[in-house]
Every structure is written in structure tokens, then in C-alpha cells.
Write a protein that holds these residues in place. Structure first.
Motif, PDB file in Angstrom:
ATOM      1  N   MET A   1      -8.400   9.115   3.782  1.00 60.65           N
ATOM      2  CA  MET A   1      -8.047   7.700   3.645  1.00 60.65           C
ATOM      3  C   MET A   1      -6.712   7.535   2.919  1.00 60.65           C
ATOM      4  N   HIS A   2      -5.908   6.599   3.388  1.00 62.61           N
ATOM      5  CA  HIS A   2      -4.584   6.259   2.853  1.00 62.61           C
ATOM      6  C   HIS A   2      -3.520   7.322   3.137  1.00 62.61           C
ATOM      7  N   ALA A   3      -3.866   8.376   3.852  1.00 65.72           N
ATOM      8  CA  ALA A   3      -2.859   9.375   4.247  1.00 65.72           C
ATOM      9  C   ALA A   3      -2.152   8.886   5.512  1.00 65.72           C
TER      10      ALA A   3
ATOM     11  N   GLU B   1      -4.954  -6.683   0.647  1.00 65.57           N
ATOM     12  CA  GLU B   1      -6.117  -6.036   0.040  1.00 65.57           C
ATOM     13  C   GLU B   1      -5.703  -4.790  -0.721  1.00 65.57           C
ATOM     14  N   GLU B   2      -4.764  -4.063  -0.162  1.00 64.17           N
ATOM     15  CA  GLU B   2      -4.381  -2.778  -0.768  1.00 64.17           C
ATOM     16  C   GLU B   2      -3.647  -2.938  -2.100  1.00 64.17           C
ATOM     17  N   VAL B   3      -3.236  -4.163  -2.421  1.00 66.31           N
ATOM     18  CA  VAL B   3      -2.578  -4.369  -3.715  1.00 66.31           C
ATOM     19  C   VAL B   3      -3.356  -5.370  -4.575  1.00 66.31           C
TER      20      VAL B   3
ATOM     21  N   GLN C   1      -5.806   3.166   9.805  1.00 64.03           N
ATOM     22  CA  GLN C   1      -7.194   2.867  10.227  1.00 64.03           C
ATOM     23  C   GLN C   1      -7.949   2.097   9.143  1.00 64.03           C
ATOM     24  N   ASP C   2      -7.575   2.323   7.881  1.00 61.21           N
ATOM     25  CA  ASP C   2      -8.039   1.474   6.766  1.00 61.21           C
ATOM     26  C   ASP C   2      -7.076   0.296   6.702  1.00 61.21           C
ATOM     27  N   ASP C   3      -7.388  -0.868   7.217  1.00 60.11           N
ATOM     28  CA  ASP C   3      -8.708  -1.222   7.642  1.00 60.11           C
ATOM     29  C   ASP C   3      -8.650  -1.827   9.043  1.00 60.11           C
TER      30      ASP C   3
HETATM   31 MN    MN Z   1      -7.546   1.021   1.351  1.00 60.48          MN
END
Ligand code: MN
Ligand code: MN
Length: 478
Positions: free
Chosen positions: A452-454, A311-313, A279-281
Motif C-alpha cells: 500500500m502507498h507504493a 483522505e491521504e492528508v 489502487q488505494d483507494d
Molecule cells: Mn491510504
């Protein structure tokens, strides 16, 4: 008594007038609005189930764009008001735009969301056998709590580009008839030593190994082969060769990602929440793109939605927002009106559409209650992110913040402040600063998330719907 009541109501009146009010959408939505919000989220859940990687999200986005009458952007073509275009970047990010009534010298209205999510990527040489079990080695992508990724069913998604440059698409674990994969964890009976590790090493990166098989290769006559090692690995390779025509070297040029295999679902007896991976994002990606596709008429200013990767990295790489691909696209747009792109950029406005932390009463101490976002209270507007003295943030100006505030208030969009944790505690960032560095006015607006991130992230349906409404009024630009 009467006198006291009077006094009370006067203070109440005054409070209502002078104090900042937060409103729970679950209380203020009409029945009709509530129904609309719930219905909207059914489409969102379907999207989550088919868009678990950045490539799949791009595929879904392009398909939706084409269905809505968008065509692939052509450099040099003169587009007119209301024309709809999209531009792909390497199958991993996409820009969609609707040409507005205003000249481009007045800038564009931009929504930027990311479509990559934390996951386990396969290493380049992933396959091995140990104790007659076959495994894949992984290197995790993005910020994960590694222990959360053990003992959950995982699906394998991605592409393998073979030496003849043909592309094999992989998607195993989503169909009810598919097998799934898993990272094993230690039984509690034998975890005494493991428990002594710091939590971020409870499971180490090199322990995130994916169990993928256990039966050895057999000869065609069903007999055991005479000798030989790595027979479980051989059997897996044989299956992959039969199904996809692969040999082991093909993993060298592959992007294979392990993601949770379960589907998006309602959470809670009242079905008010959504539980899903990614869901993020993708919550903001879906709502932003949907807002663009659902525009009833040509927007005032050209409306641009960018769904970006990496984005996550840290947004590095040619599909991330530190790359010039957005600027190049806007440059091509500006060329259409013989305009220097710097003029277009300098007058553009952007909502960096990304999630923020939602207040979790089980862990109240990490957030400061006045400024954190709450589930069901609408979109979180986050003026700055960063950490420890606002390091690494663009920090939206008071002027632009006021513009967004007025826009949302005028359109009765439920919104609240957002903050990524207590000062000095942690922090994080979004793509906002990379857009701000192009001299664009930008502020973060997004949906509050729990866990978040799970593998299972949780949002409130009303906030998802509110994001769609918020993005819609922003890009309509009236
Ligand atoms: Mn994130
Ligand atoms: Mn994010």
C-alpha cells in the motif's frame, strides 16, 4: 477404523457448524464467476490508467454518470424515485445519487471512497537549474516511503491556472511517445553514508527533486548565447511557453502532481492479481460508483456514492470529508421533502469504502494472523481502525456490524475481518469517523492491498470483483 472415521467426520461437521470459516474465492468461485471477475477487472484497469489524480478520477466519474443518465443536481428541484443526479465539488470530489423508494426520513445508504493517492506535488516555485541540469522541487503528498519514488518513471499531471484565469491541463508521460521524469538516487558504490541514515530518511523530502532537462538554450542560429546563466532552465521555460503559453509565475497557481508513469497490469503467471499505482483507494471508488451505475432498478433507500479528496492528508480542506459539502448536499436533498437534515443523517447507513492491509507472508510480524485480511478472501470488513487503544476511530456498533454481516451472508458475498496491523504497532484511519460524527452508522469495507502507498500497489482480482458485488447489494438496499 470405521468408528474412527465416523468420529472424525462428526468433529468436522461440528467444526463446520460452529467455527468461523474463511473461504478463498479462488477456490469457491464457479468458472463463470471467475470469468466475470476477470472481465470486470479489465474495466477497472482501464479506469486506473486514466484516473491517476483526484481531478482525473472526478472527470471519469462524471463522464460515466452522464452516460448512465445522471444529470447535475439542482437545488430546489423535486426529484422522484429512480432519478439520478450528481454534484461536483471544485473538480476534486463528486457525489452521485439515485433517489430511492423510501422517504428520506428513513435515511440514505451511502458509500464513501477517496480518490486522492500519495504522490509528489510540485512546490509553488518548483523550477531550478543546478550543474546544468534542470529540476522541479516537490513536496510529497500523503504517506510515502520516500526511497520507493526514486529511479521510477514519473508522469506529470494536473492543472495550471494562468493569471487570466484560463486553465491549462497537463498530462505528460502517459503516452508511449511522451517523455517521463525521474528522481535520481545515489549509486550503491557511493551510498555508504546514505546507508547509515534511518530508512525514513534514506531519501529526504528535499532530495525528491525531479530531473526535467539538460540542454541549454541556444540562439536561433544554433549558436551558444553570449554569456548568461540558467540556460537549461531557460530552455525548459521556452519549451513550456511554446507548448502551453506559460511563464515561470504560472507555477504559483498550479496543482501539478508526479505519479508513476506505468500502466496497470496483471501480476503473476496466473494473472490473478493487479499491479498499479493509486489502487488505494480508487479500487473502492471504481467499484462503488460502478455498483451505483449498474443498479437495475430504483434502490429501496436513496443511494449515495461520494468520491472524496484529501483522505491521504487527513481529510481537511473543502474537498475532504471533514468539510461540510456532503452534509450540505444531504441537506438540499432533505429540503426536497421538507425534512430536517438531522433526521436524514441520523437514519443513514454508510460503508466507508477504503482499502486495508492484506497479509504479506514476507512481513508476517506486523499483522496478527487471526484478524488481518488475506488476498482472495473477499472484502475486508473493519469494525475499527485507529491506533493504540482505538484512538482516532469510530468503531462500528455490534448492531450495525451484524446488519452488514447478515447482508453479506444472505447475498453470498465473500467477506473477512480486517485490521490495520498488530495492536501497539502502528495503525491508521479512514473517513469512517467523519461520517460517524454526523451521526451516521458506518463501517469500513474494502479490498486488501499489498505494498500500500507504493508506486505499484497489488490487489487480487477476486477481491475487486467482490467489492463491486458487496457495494451493489448494500446500495440496492432490499
Ligand atoms: Mn491510504
Ligand atoms: Mn485509503
Amino acid at each position: 477404523m470405521a468408528n474412527q472415521d465416523n468420529k472424525k467426520s462428526k468433529s468436522k461437521d461440528l467444526q463446520e457448524k460452529l467455527f468461523l470459516q474463511r473461504k478463498n474465492t479462488a477456490k469457491i468461485f464457479t468458472q463463470e464467476e471467475q470469468k466475470k471477475a476477470d472481465k470486470f477487472c479489465e474495466g477497472y484497469k482501464s479506469f486506473l490508467n486514466v484516473a491517476k489524480t483526484e481531478r482525473e478520477a472526478v472527470e471519469q466519474a462524471v463522464e460515466a454518470c452522464i452516460k448512465a443518465g445522471f444529470s447535475e443536481f439542482e437545488i430546489g428541484k423535486k426529484y422522484k424515485v429512480g432519478d439520478k443526479v450528481y454534484k461536483l465539488n471544485r473538480q476534486k470530489s463528486v457525489i452521485a445519487a439515485v433517489i430511492g423508494k423510501d422517504d428520506l426520513k428513513n435515511g440514505v445508504n451511502l458509500l464513501a471512497a477517496h480518490i486522492d493517492s500519495p504522490r509528489l506535488d510540485l512546490k509553488q516555485r518548483p523550477l531550478y537549474e543546478e550543474a546544468e541540469l534542470a529540476y522541479f522541487k516537490t513536496h510529497y503528498y500523503g504517506g510515502i516511503k520516500k526511497y520507493q519514488w526514486t529511479a521510477v518513471p514519473l508522469a506529470l499531471h494536473g492543472v495550471i491556472v494562468k493569471s487570466d484565469l484560463s486553465v491549462v491541463k497537463v498530462n505528460i508521460g502517459e503516452d508511449a511517445a511522451d517523455p517521463v521524469f525521474a528522481v535520481t538516487d545515489l549509486l550503491p558504490h557511493l551510498a555508504e553514508e546514505q546507508y547509515k541514515r534511518p530508512a525514513n530518511q534514506l531519501i529526504k523530502g528535499e532530495e525528491l527533486n525531479i530531473l526535467i532537462g539538460s540542454r541549454p538554450f541556444k540562439e536561433d542560429d544554433g549558436n551558444d548565447p553570449a554569456g548568461g546563466s540558467n540556460l537549461v532552465k531557460l530552455n525548459i521555460m521556452k519549451l513550456l511557453n511554446e507548448k502551453y503559453g506559460l511563464n515561470e509565475a504560472d507555477f504559483l497557481s498550479a496543482e501539478l502532481e508526479l505519479v508513476p508513469a506505468f500502466k496497470a497490469c496483471d501480476v503473476g503467471f496466473d494473472r490473478s492479481l493487479i499491479g498499479s499505482y493509486g489502487q488505494d483507494d480508487r479500487v473502492c471508488a471504481y467499484t462503488a460508483l460502478k455498483a451505483l451505475l449498474d443498479l437495475k432498478k430504483a434502490p429501496k433507500r436513496t443511494a449515495v456514492v461520494i468520491l472524496t479528496d484529501k483522505e491521504e492528508v487527513g481529510s481537511d480542506g473543502n474537498t475532504g470529508l471533514k468539510s461540510s459539502y456532503l452534509e450540505f448536499f444531504l441537506n438540499d436533498l432533505a429540503d426536497m421533502q421538507n425534512l430536517p437534515v438531522r433526521t436524514l443523517l441520523s437514519n443513514s447507513k454508510c460503508l466507508s469504502a477504503d482499502v486495508n492491509v492484506g497479509f504479506d507472508p514476507t512481513f508476517p510480524d506486523v499483522n496478527e494472523k487471526l484478524n488481518v485480511a488475506y488476498l482472495n478472501y473477499g472484502v475486508a470488513v473493519t469494525k475499527f481502525t485507529g491506533s493504540r487503544g482505538k484512538s482516532g476511530t469510530s468503531d462500528a456498533s455490534a448492531e450495525f456490524t451484524a446488519e452488514v454481516r447478515k447482508l453479506f451472508d444472505d447475498n453470498k458475498i465473500a467477506w473477512q475481518t480486517g485490521e490495520l496491523g498488530k495492536v501497539d504497532l502502528g495503525g491508521g484511519g479512514t473517513v469512517a469517523m467523519f461520517l460517524a460524527n454526523l451521526n451516521i452508522d458506518v463501517i469500513d469495507v474494502g479490498v486488501p492491498v499489498l505494498s500500500m502507498h507504493a508506486p505499484l500497489e497489488i490487489t487480487a482480482k477476486n477481491d475487486v470483483y467482490t467489492a463491486y458485488k458487496a457495494f451493489g447489494v448494500f446500495i440496492a438496499g432490499e
